[in-house]
Design a protein around this motif. Structure first.
Motif, mmCIF file in Angstrom:
data_model
loop_
_atom_site.group_PDB
_atom_site.id
_atom_site.type_symbol
_atom_site.label_atom_id
_atom_site.label_comp_id
_atom_site.label_asym_id
_atom_site.label_seq_id
_atom_site.Cartn_x
_atom_site.Cartn_y
_atom_site.Cartn_z
ATOM 1 N N THR A 35 4.731 -2.323 -10.559
ATOM 2 C CA THR A 35 4.201 -1.587 -11.715
ATOM 3 C C THR A 35 3.287 -0.461 -11.253
ATOM 4 N N ALA A 36 2.444 -0.750 -10.266
ATOM 5 C CA ALA A 36 1.530 0.283 -9.746
ATOM 6 C C ALA A 36 2.321 1.468 -9.196
ATOM 7 N N ILE A 37 3.372 1.197 -8.449
ATOM 8 C CA ILE A 37 4.201 2.275 -7.887
ATOM 9 C C ILE A 37 4.851 3.074 -9.003
ATOM 10 N N GLU A 38 5.400 2.367 -9.984
ATOM 11 C CA GLU A 38 6.038 3.042 -11.117
ATOM 12 C C GLU A 38 5.051 3.929 -11.865
ATOM 13 N N LYS A 39 3.818 3.434 -12.026
ATOM 14 C CA LYS A 39 2.793 4.207 -12.739
ATOM 15 C C LYS A 39 2.364 5.433 -11.933
ATOM 16 N N ILE A 40 2.285 5.313 -10.616
ATOM 17 C CA ILE A 40 1.951 6.477 -9.791
ATOM 18 C C ILE A 40 3.016 7.554 -9.977
ATOM 19 N N PRO A 54 -13.080 10.568 -6.289
ATOM 20 C CA PRO A 54 -11.670 10.639 -5.873
ATOM 21 C C PRO A 54 -10.870 9.370 -6.150
ATOM 22 N N MET A 55 -11.559 8.231 -6.365
ATOM 23 C CA MET A 55 -10.839 7.004 -6.650
ATOM 24 C C MET A 55 -10.206 7.034 -8.038
ATOM 25 N N GLY A 56 -10.593 8.004 -8.850
ATOM 26 C CA GLY A 56 -9.982 8.157 -10.165
ATOM 27 C C GLY A 56 -8.747 9.035 -10.140
ATOM 28 N N SER A 57 -8.337 9.465 -8.952
ATOM 29 C CA SER A 57 -7.189 10.356 -8.821
ATOM 30 C C SER A 57 -5.876 9.577 -8.850
ATOM 31 N N ILE A 58 -4.806 10.290 -9.203
ATOM 32 C CA ILE A 58 -3.481 9.684 -9.209
ATOM 33 C C ILE A 58 -3.129 9.199 -7.805
ATOM 34 N N GLY A 59 -2.608 7.992 -7.740
ATOM 35 C CA GLY A 59 -2.272 7.390 -6.461
ATOM 36 C C GLY A 59 -3.325 6.406 -6.007
ATOM 37 N N TYR A 60 -4.546 6.595 -6.483
ATOM 38 C CA TYR A 60 -5.648 5.707 -6.145
ATOM 39 C C TYR A 60 -6.009 4.800 -7.317
ATOM 40 N N LYS A 61 -6.141 5.365 -8.498
ATOM 41 C CA LYS A 61 -6.536 4.555 -9.650
ATOM 42 C C LYS A 61 -5.489 3.497 -9.971
ATOM 43 N N GLU A 62 -4.208 3.794 -9.720
ATOM 44 C CA GLU A 62 -3.163 2.819 -10.007
ATOM 45 C C GLU A 62 -3.206 1.651 -9.025
ATOM 46 N N VAL A 63 -3.465 1.949 -7.746
ATOM 47 C CA VAL A 63 -3.554 0.892 -6.747
ATOM 48 C C VAL A 63 -4.798 0.038 -6.995
ATOM 49 N N VAL A 64 -5.857 0.648 -7.495
ATOM 50 C CA VAL A 64 -7.057 -0.126 -7.845
ATOM 51 C C VAL A 64 -6.717 -1.180 -8.900
ATOM 52 N N ARG A 91 11.902 14.633 -6.418
ATOM 53 C CA ARG A 91 11.046 14.844 -5.247
ATOM 54 C C ARG A 91 9.764 14.034 -5.363
ATOM 55 N N ILE A 92 9.171 14.030 -6.554
ATOM 56 C CA ILE A 92 7.926 13.296 -6.774
ATOM 57 C C ILE A 92 8.145 11.799 -6.587
ATOM 58 N N ASN A 93 9.209 11.268 -7.175
ATOM 59 C CA ASN A 93 9.479 9.828 -7.058
ATOM 60 C C ASN A 93 9.666 9.419 -5.607
ATOM 61 N N ARG A 94 10.421 10.225 -4.851
ATOM 62 C CA ARG A 94 10.659 9.915 -3.437
ATOM 63 C C ARG A 94 9.387 10.095 -2.619
ATOM 64 N N ARG A 95 8.584 11.068 -2.986
ATOM 65 C CA ARG A 95 7.315 11.318 -2.282
ATOM 66 C C ARG A 95 6.375 10.119 -2.420
ATOM 67 N N VAL A 96 6.313 9.557 -3.614
ATOM 68 C CA VAL A 96 5.464 8.384 -3.837
ATOM 69 C C VAL A 96 5.935 7.209 -2.987
ATOM 70 N N SER A 142 2.253 11.064 -11.819
ATOM 71 C CA SER A 142 2.475 12.262 -11.003
ATOM 72 C C SER A 142 3.418 13.231 -11.718
ATOM 73 N N ARG A 143 4.457 12.693 -12.336
ATOM 74 C CA ARG A 143 5.384 13.547 -13.092
ATOM 75 C C ARG A 143 4.676 14.197 -14.276
ATOM 76 N N ASN A 144 3.851 13.413 -14.968
ATOM 77 C CA ASN A 144 3.109 13.955 -16.115
ATOM 78 C C ASN A 144 2.154 15.063 -15.672
ATOM 79 N N PHE A 145 1.514 14.840 -14.535
ATOM 80 C CA PHE A 145 0.579 15.830 -14.007
ATOM 81 C C PHE A 145 1.309 17.114 -13.629
ATOM 82 N N ALA A 146 2.480 16.967 -13.001
ATOM 83 C CA ALA A 146 3.272 18.134 -12.622
ATOM 84 C C ALA A 146 3.648 18.957 -13.851
ATOM 85 N N LYS A 147 3.980 18.283 -14.923
ATOM 86 C CA LYS A 147 4.328 18.980 -16.170
ATOM 87 C C LYS A 147 3.131 19.766 -16.697
ATOM 88 N N ARG A 148 1.948 19.167 -16.650
ATOM 89 C CA ARG A 148 0.739 19.861 -17.122
ATOM 90 C C ARG A 148 0.419 21.049 -16.217
#
Length: 312
Positions: A252-257, A231-241, A201-206, A261-267
């Motif tokens: 690579t940016a998409i893969e990192k997002i 907020p620019m340090g948040s997931i989805g933003y820092k990677e695009v920066v 779900r996370i991968n498709r959401r990204v 996101s998966r790592n964050f969900a686990k935490r």
């Protein structure tokens, strides 16, 4: 005891959609508990609900701050409390929807927000980070408070430093997460997915965010605010920066997002599983309608009605 429904869970778990369906059934309103959605302009990357997706349900605490403004769990609680009071007076059960753990905890636990962060301490921690690097700071955080470390994005220096600051100053320590707030009777719902299903779900959401214009959104924000606003340090933003700065290509940016996101969900799930009062809804086993009916059943058992706590 006043009722309060909390709909939380990891990123990508479907909190917004289910909360809207529940609010329609209970004829009530939703309070967002998301630390990025409070900021104007940070829309696609934060998964901010669209006007169409609200289906007419009032949503509070979204788009209330400019990106350069500071906003904390204390600010969230101060903003949310009068909204709750208003809804209770109108005989409605407030629904809180979001995945920012400390925001959720500010509603359940009697956290002490009286102490202000020390400017001196912040400078000391920033200097330590500049000298020793992120790996050292992460190790220090894990040593001082392993529970808090599990809930922090360990790839984000700003978040790691803020966590250490809270610990060192005595500001919202883990010990405080044991003293319940008086007068509130929360129904704490966690949307729980099997790991592989959630990660898919996370991968498709990204990918949907990218299709919706995530890179354009970040580039626009970057031109106005740079990369230093919170907020620019948040997931989805820092990677695009990093993509904008030429450090990563787009793939690579998409893969990192997706990875972050998966790592964050686990935490997030590690944190939620420590909550003794949380009720986990097995989303991988239920349809949306079945999950909604399960929550309504829990609400009826706890508060005695599915139309509002005074039966309006």
């Amino acid at each position: 005891m006043k009722p309060l429904i909390l709909i939380t869970g990891p990123t990508g778990s479907g909190k917004s959609d289910l909360s809207v369906a529940l609010a329609k059934k209970l004829h009530t309103e939703i309070i967002s508990a998301d630390s990025v959605q409070v900021y104007r302009g940070f829309t696609i990357g934060s998964g901010k609900i669209t006007p169409e997706e609200t289906e007419g349900i009032v949503h509070h605490l979204i788009d209330i701050k400019d990106p350069h403004e500071f906003y904390s769990a204390a600010d969230f609680y101060e903003a949310a409390a009068p909204i709750f009071e208003d809804l209770w007076q109108r005989g409605k059960i407030p629904i809180v929807c979001g995945g920012t753990a400390l925001y959720i905890h500010s509603l359940i636990y009697d956290l002490d927000f009286s102490e202000k962060p020390s400017t001196t301490l912040r400078k000391e921690l920033n200097n330590l980070y500049n000298r020793r690097g992120l790996e050292y700071m992460v190790a220090l955080l894990k040593e001082k408070d392993a529970t808090m470390a599990e809930a922090v994005d360990l790839n984000n220096p700003r978040r790691v430093i803020r966590a250490l600051e809270r610990i060192e100053s005595g500001h919202v320590e883990t010990e405080q997460l044991r003293k319940k707030r008086k007068g509130v009777d929360p129904l704490y719902i966690v949307l729980d997915w099997e790991r592989e299903a959630l990660y898919d779900r996370i991968n498709r959401r990204v990918l949907k965010m990218v299709e919706a214009g995530l890179f354009d959104e970040v580039e626009t924000l970057y031109k106005v605010y740079g990369s230093d606003v919170k907020p620019m340090g948040s997931i989805g933003y820092k990677e695009v920066v990093k993509y904008i700065k030429g450090e990563w290509d787009k793939a690579t940016a998409i893969e990192k997002i997706q990875q972050h996101s998966r790592n964050f969900a686990k935490r997030q799930m590690t944190w939620f599983r420590k909550e003794e009062d949380a009720v986990f809804i097995p989303m991988s086993e239920l349809t949306k309608d079945a999950a909604l009916e399960k929550i309504l059943e829990l609400e009826r058992e706890k508060y005695g009605t599915d139309r509002g706590f005074n039966g309006d």
